[in-house]
Structure formats: structure tokens, C-alpha cells
Design a protein around this motif. Structure first.
Motif, PDB file in Angstrom:
ATOM      1  N   GLN A 119       0.998  -1.050  -0.154  1.00 15.63           N
ATOM      2  CA  GLN A 119       0.137   0.104  -0.175  1.00 15.63           C
ATOM      3  C   GLN A 119       0.957   1.078   0.077  1.00 15.63           C
ATOM      4  O   GLN A 119       0.494   2.239  -0.726  1.00 15.63           O
ATOM      5  CB  GLN A 119      -1.145   0.024   1.224  1.00 15.63           C
ATOM      6  CG  GLN A 119      -1.956   1.288   1.360  1.00 15.63           C
ATOM      7  CD  GLN A 119      -3.185   0.851   2.532  1.00 15.63           C
ATOM      8  OE1 GLN A 119      -2.490   0.569   3.507  1.00 15.63           O
ATOM      9  NE2 GLN A 119      -4.218   1.565   2.217  1.00 15.63           N
TER      10      GLN A 119
ATOM     11  N   CYS B  43      -6.901   1.137  -1.284  1.00 19.36           N
ATOM     12  CA  CYS B  43      -7.176   0.280  -0.206  1.00 19.36           C
ATOM     13  C   CYS B  43      -6.532  -1.054   0.093  1.00 19.36           C
ATOM     14  O   CYS B  43      -5.733  -1.561  -0.705  1.00 19.36           O
ATOM     15  CB  CYS B  43      -8.646   0.015  -0.450  1.00 19.36           C
ATOM     16  SG  CYS B  43      -9.020  -1.329  -1.551  1.00 19.36           S
TER      17      CYS B  43
ATOM     18  N   GLY C  60      -8.474   4.319  -0.564  1.00 17.09           N
ATOM     19  CA  GLY C  60      -7.436   4.024   0.510  1.00 17.09           C
ATOM     20  C   GLY C  60      -7.967   5.051   1.894  1.00 17.09           C
ATOM     21  O   GLY C  60      -7.900   4.677   2.918  1.00 17.09           O
TER      22      GLY C  60
END
Length: 404
Positions: free
Chosen positions: A337, A349, A382
Motif C-alpha cells: 500500500q 485500499c 485508501g
């Protein structure tokens, strides 16, 4: 030309058929139902070239969606999400053709909007007034907001640990929100009681046939965005697995239509967390169904599904495309991420990040070759997971200067 060329519903286990004009849930044998279309009629009236000039949403494929009357369409113009190369990350991973299909760019901030758009539209067409569903967060948020637009009443049950923002999305839509101290499987039992006692429409994953039809449009879009060519590998974060099943269904339909000719289908990869990997375990053991994963846990909350009702369809898609199933660690998800954000500027995400962690692992094993075209599905924004990682920050006094 009809708005939809839907034919009927079909059970993939026992081949029983059902009418798509009346409310249907599971087959009498307990299997999910799949939507079938009159593809010969589609071929007669529709070409892939005709799609090009249509609205930039998933409804551009309306002949291959189950909603028969356009006035029943409930839409926020979802779909046609960005399809982008990731050269910097690809260089690090030794993948010269790495791409992201970014589903965070749809309404409600996750790919669940696709299933909600088609599922709610068909529910409206069928005369549904009240629906109930369990959720890990994003699906409940999407279905609540689309239900509000359609004038339907939604009853949403989610684990108390689900991302707070999804709780707020459900609440602000005026849906009925219930929190359970447990997992999505526990939420599912509560929904089952609501459906049985109150007669609500069961909108649980694959307990109605139409969510998958919205999700399959990811497959249509991938093919169209690649000029009707197909990639070598697609990695998908897998909880209930509806998107993976849908993408596979889309490619089979496109193949029957002759829009992708005799190309080999992409190898489909189901990605799970090591803390909840029932599909991976079943794949490694060569099984066609998974077992319930006890004490499941992962901060990639959307893939925390101990037992998927459509597991046999997920595994079949993997086997039929020479794909595989991979579990990655929580730490690898966090690292990926950060890497996607630091190298490519995209805040994805945790579920989406898991696919990049898996791609890197499969590249190291040479299961994915350096020059193969690889697509990672990011399923949400995210920013919907503010507690999923720690922030690196330096505190300063008001008169302190920054020394770089």
C-alpha cells in the motif's frame, strides 16, 4: 431493440432454470443462480463498435445486463474506471507491463457500487420494497445509498469492527444499521432471521443473482480498454469472490459473442490474507469447495470472509484459466500500500494492495513472466481505511526550521 436481452436464470450446479421476471434467491439445491442472455440476439443487434459512443458508465453494456426497462435504472454513472500503467512500481517488481484497474474512482468509493447499481435497479424492477444484507462495510454503504435513490428501505448488518466511514455512509442514507460483535458470517445469520421473519429481500452476496452482473462489467471494461485484447494475468482481492466470478463470466460471454475471438483467457489469481485464506487452502489441496476458516482476521476487512457461498465458482474460474490462489501477509499488504502511493501516487485500499503483494511474490517465483501484461484490481479508496496504517510524521516547534 430491447434494452436488455436477458433470457433466464440458471443454476450452475443442477442446471435448473428460473424466470428473471419474478423474485428469485437461491436455487432449490442451495446454489447461487447466474443470469443468462440470448447471446444470438445480442450478436444480431449489437457490435462492439456500437459500444464506443455510448455513455461512460457500465450501462453502456445494457443489453448484457438484467434490467429490462431503462426507467428502472438507478445510476450515479458508475463504471469506466481508470486503467493505468504503473511503470515505476513495475520496474521495482521486474514487471514491464504492470497495470491498475482503479475501482476507487466509482461512486461510494469502492467497486461495490457496480453490484449495487445493477442489484438495486433489478430489485426496483421486481417491486422489492425492503432488503436486508450482511456486509464488511463497503457493500452495505453502496447498497444503502443506491437504495435511497431508488426509494427502497435497506437493513444493513455489519461487524462492529468494520471501517467507521462505511458505518456513516449507511447511517446518513437513512438505512437501518445493525452492528454485530462478530464476523460477516455472524451478520449473515442475523440477516437470515430478518429475511425469514420479515419477508425481506435477501441481498446477501450471491443470494440474489444480480450483484454479479454489475461486477462482471469490470471484465467488459478491461477488454474494451485494451481494444478487445486480453491481458495475461488478473489479480483480484477475494472475499466473497463475486468480482472474480463476474470477470470470468464476462470473458466467457465476450468469447461467445466473438468479440475477443480465440484468445486465451487471462490467468485469474484469487488473493487473500494469510489471516483468512479458505480459497487458497482449497486451491492448494485441489478441492472444488472451501472449508470455514476459523478465527479469521485481517486489516484488509473486505476480504475477511471465512466461507464464501460462491467458493465453488471462484475455484472453477481459477482452475479453468490455469490461475492460482495466493495468501499474503498483513505486513506485505501494508508495504505494498505504501509502495503504490510512494512510487505511483495512488492511495489504494488494503484489499487492492494485497494484489500487488501477490504479484510481486508470483513474479519472484517466475509464475508471472517479466514481459506479461498484469492487471491488479484496486477495489476501493485508501481514505476509506484511515486506521489501516500508521502515519510517519515529524513534530516541530513553531519557530523551528526544516533542515533537509
Amino acid at each position: 431493440m430491447p434494452y436488455s436481452m436477458v433470457s433466464h436464470l440458471l443454476c450452475p450446479k443442477c442446471n435448473e432454470t428460473y424466470d428473471s421476471d419474478t423474485i428469485q434467491q437461491l436455487c432449490v439445491c442451495g446454489s447461487p443462480l447466474l443470469v443468462e442472455y440470448d447471446l444470438d440476439e445480442v450478436k444480431e443487434h449489437l457490435t462492439k463498435e456500437m459500444i464506443t459512443g455510448r455513455e461512460q458508465s457500465l450501462w453502456r453494456y445494457h443489453e448484457l445486463l438484467p434490467v429490462k426497462k431503462e426507467e428502472n435504472k438507478v445510476s450515479f454513472e458508475e463504471g469506466m474506471t481508470p486503467f493505468l500503467p504503473l511503470p515505476s512500481l513495475g520496474q521495482k517488481m521486474k514487471l514491464s507491463n504492470l497495470y491498475i484497474k482503479d475501482e476507487g474512482m466509482v461512486p461510494t468509493g469502492s467497486f461495490k457500487a457496480r453490484g449495487a447499481a445493477v442489484g438495486i435497479s433489478k430489485a426496483k424492477e421486481l417491486g422489492v420494497q425492503n432488503l436486508a444484507m450482511p456486509t464488511n462495510g463497503n457493500a452495505g454503504a453502496a447498497w444503502s445509498l443506491y437504495a435511497a435513490k431508488a426509494g427502497l428501505e435497506a437493513h444493513i448488518v455489519m461487524p462492529v469492527d468494520a471501517p467507521e466511514i462505511t458505518r456513516k455512509e449507511v447511517s446518513i442514507s437513512s438505512a437501518h444499521l445493525y452492528l454485530v460483535n462478530g464476523l460477516i458470517s455472524d451478520a449473515g445469520k442475523i440477516v437470515g432471521d430478518l429475511v425469514k421473519e420479515q419477508g425481506f429481500y435477501d441481498a446477501s452476496t450471491l443470494k440474489e443473482p444480480y450483484r454479479i452482473e454489475g461486477k462482471k462489467t469490470m471484465g467488459y471494461e478491461i477488454a474494451e480498454q485494451l481494444n478487445w485484447e486480453l491481458p495475461d494475468v488478473i489479480l483480484y482481492p477475494t472475499g466473497g469472490g463475486v468480482g472474480l466470478i463476474g470477470i470470468y463470466k464476462a470473458f466467457l460471454e465476450l468469447k461467445k459473442l466473438g468479440w475477443i475471438k480465440d484468445q486465451k483467457l487471462p490467468r485469474l489469481v484469487a488473493v487473500q490474507s494469510e489471516g483468512c485464506a479458505p480459497i487458497v487452502k482449497a486451491f492448494e489441496e485441489g478441492k472444488t469447495e472451501s472449508e470455514f476458516w476459523e478465527n479469521s482476521t485481517t486489516h484488509a476487512f473486505g476480504i475477511n470472509v471465512p466461507k464464501a457461498i460462491g467458493d465453488f465458482l471462484v475455484l472453477d474460474a481459477i482452475y479453468q484459466t490455469d490461475g492460482c490462489a495466493v495468501a499474503v501477509s498483513e505486513e506485505d499488504i501494508r508495504i505494498s500500500q505504501r509502495e503504490v502511493a510512494a512510487l505511483e501516487g495512488q492511495f489504494i485500499c488494503p484489499e487492492g494492495a494485497s494484489t500487488f503483494a501477490a504479484a510481486e511474490r508470483l513474479r519472484e517465483r517466475n509464475w508471472i513472466k517479466e514481459d506479461e501484461q498484469v492487471i491488479c484490481l484496486n477495489t476501493g479508496l485508501g481514505i476509506k481505511y484511515p486506521d489501516a496504517f500508521e502515519v510517519n510524521v515529524k513534530t516541530m516547534e513553531t519557530n523551528e526550521r526544516i533542515n533537509v
